[in-house]
Design an enzyme around this catalytic site. Structure first.
Site, PDB file in Angstrom:
ATOM      1  N   ARG A 117      -0.328  15.137  13.027  1.00  0.00           N
ATOM      2  CA  ARG A 117       0.408  14.596  11.873  1.00  0.00           C
ATOM      3  C   ARG A 117       0.833  15.750  10.969  1.00  0.00           C
ATOM      4  O   ARG A 117       0.278  15.969   9.900  1.00  0.00           O
ATOM      5  CB  ARG A 117      -0.455  13.569  11.125  1.00  0.00           C
ATOM      6  CG  ARG A 117      -0.805  12.377  11.994  1.00  0.00           C
ATOM      7  CD  ARG A 117      -1.508  11.279  11.234  1.00  0.00           C
ATOM      8  NE  ARG A 117      -0.655  10.640  10.248  1.00  0.00           N
ATOM      9  CZ  ARG A 117      -1.034   9.603   9.493  1.00  0.00           C
ATOM     10  NH1 ARG A 117      -2.249   9.101   9.627  1.00  0.00           N
ATOM     11  NH2 ARG A 117      -0.212   9.077   8.618  1.00  0.00           N
ATOM     12  N   ARG A 128      -9.162   0.042   3.606  1.00  0.00           N
ATOM     13  CA  ARG A 128      -8.217   1.019   3.056  1.00  0.00           C
ATOM     14  C   ARG A 128      -6.878   0.368   2.728  1.00  0.00           C
ATOM     15  O   ARG A 128      -6.174   0.827   1.826  1.00  0.00           O
ATOM     16  CB  ARG A 128      -7.956   2.132   4.092  1.00  0.00           C
ATOM     17  CG  ARG A 128      -8.999   3.216   4.129  1.00  0.00           C
ATOM     18  CD  ARG A 128      -8.486   4.380   4.939  1.00  0.00           C
ATOM     19  NE  ARG A 128      -7.097   4.640   4.588  1.00  0.00           N
ATOM     20  CZ  ARG A 128      -6.182   5.142   5.406  1.00  0.00           C
ATOM     21  NH1 ARG A 128      -6.495   5.461   6.640  1.00  0.00           N
ATOM     22  NH2 ARG A 128      -4.946   5.338   4.998  1.00  0.00           N
ATOM     23  N   CYS A 176      -5.558   8.137   8.654  1.00  0.00           N
ATOM     24  CA  CYS A 176      -5.757   7.659  10.025  1.00  0.00           C
ATOM     25  C   CYS A 176      -5.426   8.760  11.026  1.00  0.00           C
ATOM     26  O   CYS A 176      -4.496   9.531  10.835  1.00  0.00           O
ATOM     27  CB  CYS A 176      -4.876   6.455  10.304  1.00  0.00           C
ATOM     28  SG  CYS A 176      -5.421   4.991   9.422  1.00  0.00           S
ATOM     29  N   LYS A 201       0.835  -1.213   0.000  1.00  0.00           N
ATOM     30  CA  LYS A 201       0.000   0.000   0.000  1.00  0.00           C
ATOM     31  C   LYS A 201       0.868   1.262   0.000  1.00  0.00           C
ATOM     32  O   LYS A 201       0.662   2.166  -0.807  1.00  0.00           O
ATOM     33  CB  LYS A 201      -0.907   0.019   1.241  1.00  0.00           C
ATOM     34  CG  LYS A 201      -1.558   1.365   1.492  1.00  0.00           C
ATOM     35  CD  LYS A 201      -2.437   1.382   2.714  1.00  0.00           C
ATOM     36  CE  LYS A 201      -1.817   1.903   3.964  1.00  0.00           C
ATOM     37  NZ  LYS A 201      -1.644   3.349   4.103  1.00  0.00           N
ATOM     38  N   ASN A 202       1.831   1.327   0.903  1.00  0.00           N
ATOM     39  CA  ASN A 202       2.548   2.594   1.065  1.00  0.00           C
ATOM     40  C   ASN A 202       3.539   2.864  -0.063  1.00  0.00           C
ATOM     41  O   ASN A 202       3.984   4.000  -0.229  1.00  0.00           O
ATOM     42  CB  ASN A 202       3.206   2.666   2.454  1.00  0.00           C
ATOM     43  CG  ASN A 202       2.140   2.881   3.525  1.00  0.00           C
ATOM     44  OD1 ASN A 202       1.002   3.265   3.220  1.00  0.00           O
ATOM     45  ND2 ASN A 202       2.489   2.612   4.770  1.00  0.00           N
ATOM     46  N   ASP A 231       3.628   0.501  12.097  1.00  0.00           N
ATOM     47  CA  ASP A 231       2.404   0.006  11.463  1.00  0.00           C
ATOM     48  C   ASP A 231       2.103  -1.450  11.828  1.00  0.00           C
ATOM     49  O   ASP A 231       1.072  -1.983  11.422  1.00  0.00           O
ATOM     50  CB  ASP A 231       2.487   0.173   9.938  1.00  0.00           C
ATOM     51  CG  ASP A 231       2.500   1.638   9.538  1.00  0.00           C
ATOM     52  OD1 ASP A 231       2.163   2.491  10.381  1.00  0.00           O
ATOM     53  OD2 ASP A 231       2.856   1.938   8.385  1.00  0.00           O
TER      54      ASP A 231
HETATM   55  C1  EPZ Z   1       4.129   6.851   6.663  1.00  0.00           C
HETATM   56  O1  EPZ Z   1       3.413   7.973   7.129  1.00  0.00           O
HETATM   57  C2  EPZ Z   1       3.124   5.743   6.494  1.00  0.00           C
HETATM   58  N1  EPZ Z   1       2.119   6.186   5.539  1.00  0.00           N
HETATM   59  C3  EPZ Z   1       2.470   5.417   7.825  1.00  0.00           C
HETATM   60  O2  EPZ Z   1       1.664   4.274   7.621  1.00  0.00           O
HETATM   61  C4  EPZ Z   1       3.566   5.068   8.840  1.00  0.00           C
HETATM   62  O3  EPZ Z   1       2.983   4.913  10.116  1.00  0.00           O
HETATM   63  C5  EPZ Z   1       4.628   6.155   8.907  1.00  0.00           C
HETATM   64  O4  EPZ Z   1       5.145   6.444   7.572  1.00  0.00           O
HETATM   65  C6  EPZ Z   1       5.823   5.774   9.767  1.00  0.00           C
HETATM   66  O5  EPZ Z   1       6.419   4.613   9.264  1.00  0.00           O
HETATM   67  C7  EPZ Z   1       2.412   6.160   4.246  1.00  0.00           C
HETATM   68  O6  EPZ Z   1       3.471   5.734   3.795  1.00  0.00           O
HETATM   69  C8  EPZ Z   1       1.336   6.622   3.334  1.00  0.00           C
HETATM   70  P1  EPZ Z   1       6.332  10.047   8.726  1.00  0.00           P
HETATM   71  P2  EPZ Z   1       4.102   9.415   7.123  1.00  0.00           P
HETATM   72  O7  EPZ Z   1       6.406  11.324   7.994  1.00  0.00           O
HETATM   73  O8  EPZ Z   1       5.032   9.464   5.966  1.00  0.00           O
HETATM   74  C9  EPZ Z   1       6.735  13.363  12.199  1.00  0.00           C
HETATM   75  C10 EPZ Z   1      -0.271   2.960   7.668  1.00  0.00           C
HETATM   76  O9  EPZ Z   1      -0.850   2.430   8.649  1.00  0.00           O
HETATM   77  N2  EPZ Z   1       6.685  14.342  11.103  1.00  0.00           N
HETATM   78  O10 EPZ Z   1       7.412   9.043   8.552  1.00  0.00           O
HETATM   79  O11 EPZ Z   1       3.034  10.421   7.190  1.00  0.00           O
HETATM   80  C11 EPZ Z   1       5.382  12.686  12.398  1.00  0.00           C
HETATM   81  O12 EPZ Z   1       4.528  13.445  13.215  1.00  0.00           O
HETATM   82  C12 EPZ Z   1       0.233   4.376   7.763  1.00  0.00           C
HETATM   83  O13 EPZ Z   1      -0.088   2.376   6.596  1.00  0.00           O
HETATM   84  C13 EPZ Z   1       6.860  15.673  11.382  1.00  0.00           C
HETATM   85  O14 EPZ Z   1       7.059  16.076  12.531  1.00  0.00           O
HETATM   86  O15 EPZ Z   1       4.927   9.355   8.458  1.00  0.00           O
HETATM   87  C14 EPZ Z   1       5.790  11.351  12.990  1.00  0.00           C
HETATM   88  O16 EPZ Z   1       5.951  11.507  14.386  1.00  0.00           O
HETATM   89  C15 EPZ Z   1      -0.216   5.063   8.985  1.00  0.00           C
HETATM   90  N3  EPZ Z   1       6.778  16.567  10.345  1.00  0.00           N
HETATM   91  C16 EPZ Z   1       7.153  11.058  12.354  1.00  0.00           C
HETATM   92  O17 EPZ Z   1       7.611  12.318  11.830  1.00  0.00           O
HETATM   93  C17 EPZ Z   1       6.570  16.169   9.060  1.00  0.00           C
HETATM   94  O18 EPZ Z   1       6.541  17.029   8.170  1.00  0.00           O
HETATM   95  C18 EPZ Z   1       7.171  10.060  11.226  1.00  0.00           C
HETATM   96  O19 EPZ Z   1       6.176  10.399  10.280  1.00  0.00           O
HETATM   97  C19 EPZ Z   1       6.400  14.804   8.789  1.00  0.00           C
HETATM   98  C20 EPZ Z   1       6.458  13.904   9.828  1.00  0.00           C
END
Ligand code: EPZ
Length: 417
Positions: A122, A397, A117, A22-23, A305
């Protein structure tokens, strides 16, 4: 409103084939519209997030056509509309990849703040900081992110925090910027590598994806390509955990075993036998499960995840189990649902203490988000009696054909309206 109904305590046995990731899919579909050309994407998972993106890309003017259930042809030669409204993107967090893709190709994009989600704050500040470093002007106006650039230029970008989304988004835009971009402290997840591989086949020049320094030399344009998406690490992990909790013997097929190393090691620590093949893992759970501690981390650490699914497994591991969630602020909303089934769990900030109980008892529960929904299935498979899971739309989803895949392994699971 659909529900899943599970009559628990059936051992899972047999083989299950894992769908495309998916991702990776939700990044590769926006990447495909960066070429003024035609792309063919294969091994797409048949899930709601892909349907949402299909609809959004179609509204932008891309001609999208499924050649079969898992193969999509995307003709992006006539894209006119570089915006996506809240109504289009509200269900899917990864709509933020439209920003990087459109900014790269058209030097402008207007995309409503992403949905997806809900587990705490986020932010997407790192994505926007990256776009600014590449020379874009960025505004957030009435919950719509607007990005424009006369032209994009390469930049050196240090990520304050490891972020999958920001790494991929900056990579997308930087492919079509002038000059060299370096992303340091980049995310290393398999879907970052898969997106980079796809972009390279489209003519991009990206090196280092999968390490924490990604180097990109901008090119003037990308061209069409054919690409097969990698298997889904999280779907595979979900079936491995389900095999473990039911005392099962399951071969999880069509995977990259290396992507599963962290989970395989944890399951072995719990007394589960793992047999690795070239593209499969057999999970045999025939001994009492041992209690463990789990800390979520970015790849190659234990994936957040799989945290809810792992929590469901730990509810029946006797002794104290401790989970520390290091990625998201508030990814424990499902815990109350497990407690309704008899789990003994207390939460303090990012730490969940789970005291194993001899058994869970089926009841009515709710999928509070996608992976939480998977955790409810896992708990229901182990529980005595009947579990009814509401809000199946979250599970749809990200999981293809979930009741049939579990049903073929011997689970007593059905979907009802
Ligand atoms: C991806 O989300 C995945 N989604 C998520 O999977 C997954 O939980 C996450 O990576 C972590 O592995 C997709 O790939 C579509 P991040 P993403 O940016 O990219 C902080 C699922 O269940 N952060 O790696 O949105 C954030 O708050 C989903 O399939 C900032 O502070 O996650 C978090 O604490 C849910 N500022 C951390 O970084 C930003 O601009 C990691 O988030 C971006 C992120």
């Amino acid at each position: 409103m659909e529900k899943l109904i599970i009559n628990g305590q059936k051992k899972l046995c047999g083989e299950v084939s894992i769908s495309g990731a998916k991702n990776a899919a939700v990044a590769i579909l926006p990447a495909a519209i960066m070429a003024d050309d035609i792309c063919f994407i294969d091994n797409l998972p048949c899930i709601e997030d892909v349907t949402s993106l299909f609809n959004t890309l179609t509204k932008m003017g891309a001609k999208c056509e499924f050649l079969d259930k898992h193969t999509l042809k995307i003709d992006s030669r006539n894209i006119e509309n570089v915006s996506a409204t809240y109504e289009e993107v509200r269900k899917i967090r990864a709509s933020y990849y439209l920003l990087g893709a459109l900014l790269g190709r058209f030097k402008k994009a207007e995309v409503a703040m992403p949905g997806g989600c809900n587990f705490g704050s986020r932010p997407i500040d790192l994505h926007l900081k990256g776009f600014r470093a590449l020379g874009a002007e960025v505004f957030v106006d009435d919950n719509v992110v607007k990005v424009y650039a006369e032209k994009l230029h390469g930049a050196s970008i240090y990520m304050d925090q490891v972020s999958v989304g920001a790494t991929i988004n900056i990579m997308l835009a930087a492919c079509l910027a002038e000059g060299n971009t370096v992303i340091e402290n980049a995310a290393k997840e398999p879907h970052v590598v898969d997106t980079a591989n796809f972009l390279n086949i489209m003519g991009a020049k990206i090196k280092g994806a999968g390490t924490d320094v990604i180097r990109i030399t901008g090119v003037p344009k990308l061209h069409g390509a054919e690409y097969t998406i990698i298997p889904d690490q999280i779907e595979a992990g979900t079936y491995m955990i389900a095999a473990a909790i039911t005392g099962g013997d399951v071969v999880v097929k069509n995977i990259i075993p290396k992507h599963m190393d962290c989970l395989s090691a944890k399951l072995e620590e719990m007394n589960v036998t793992i047999e690795e093949g070239d593209d499969s893992i057999r999970v045999i759970s025939d001994r009492a499960l041992k209690n463990v501690n789990v800390k979520t981390m970015s790849y190659p650490g234990f994936p957040t995840d799989l945290q809810p699914q792992m929590a469901a497994l730990l509810t029946v591991c006797m002794g104290e189990n401790i989970i520390t969630e290091n990625v998201w602020d508030n990814r424990y909303q499902y815990i109350d649902q497990l407690k309704k089934m008899g789990a003994d769990i207390s939460i303090e900030g990012r730490v969940a203490r789970i005291n194993g109980v001899p058994e869970l008892v089926g009841t009515d529960v709710c999928a509070t988000d996608l992976r939480a929904g998977a955790a409810m299935i896992i708990a229901g498979l182990a529980a005595r009696g009947t579990t009814e899971i509401k809000n199946v739309k979250y599970i749809d989803r990200g999981y293809e054909d979930v009741e049939n895949k579990f049903g073929n392994l011997g689970a007593d699971i059905k979907r009802v309206k």
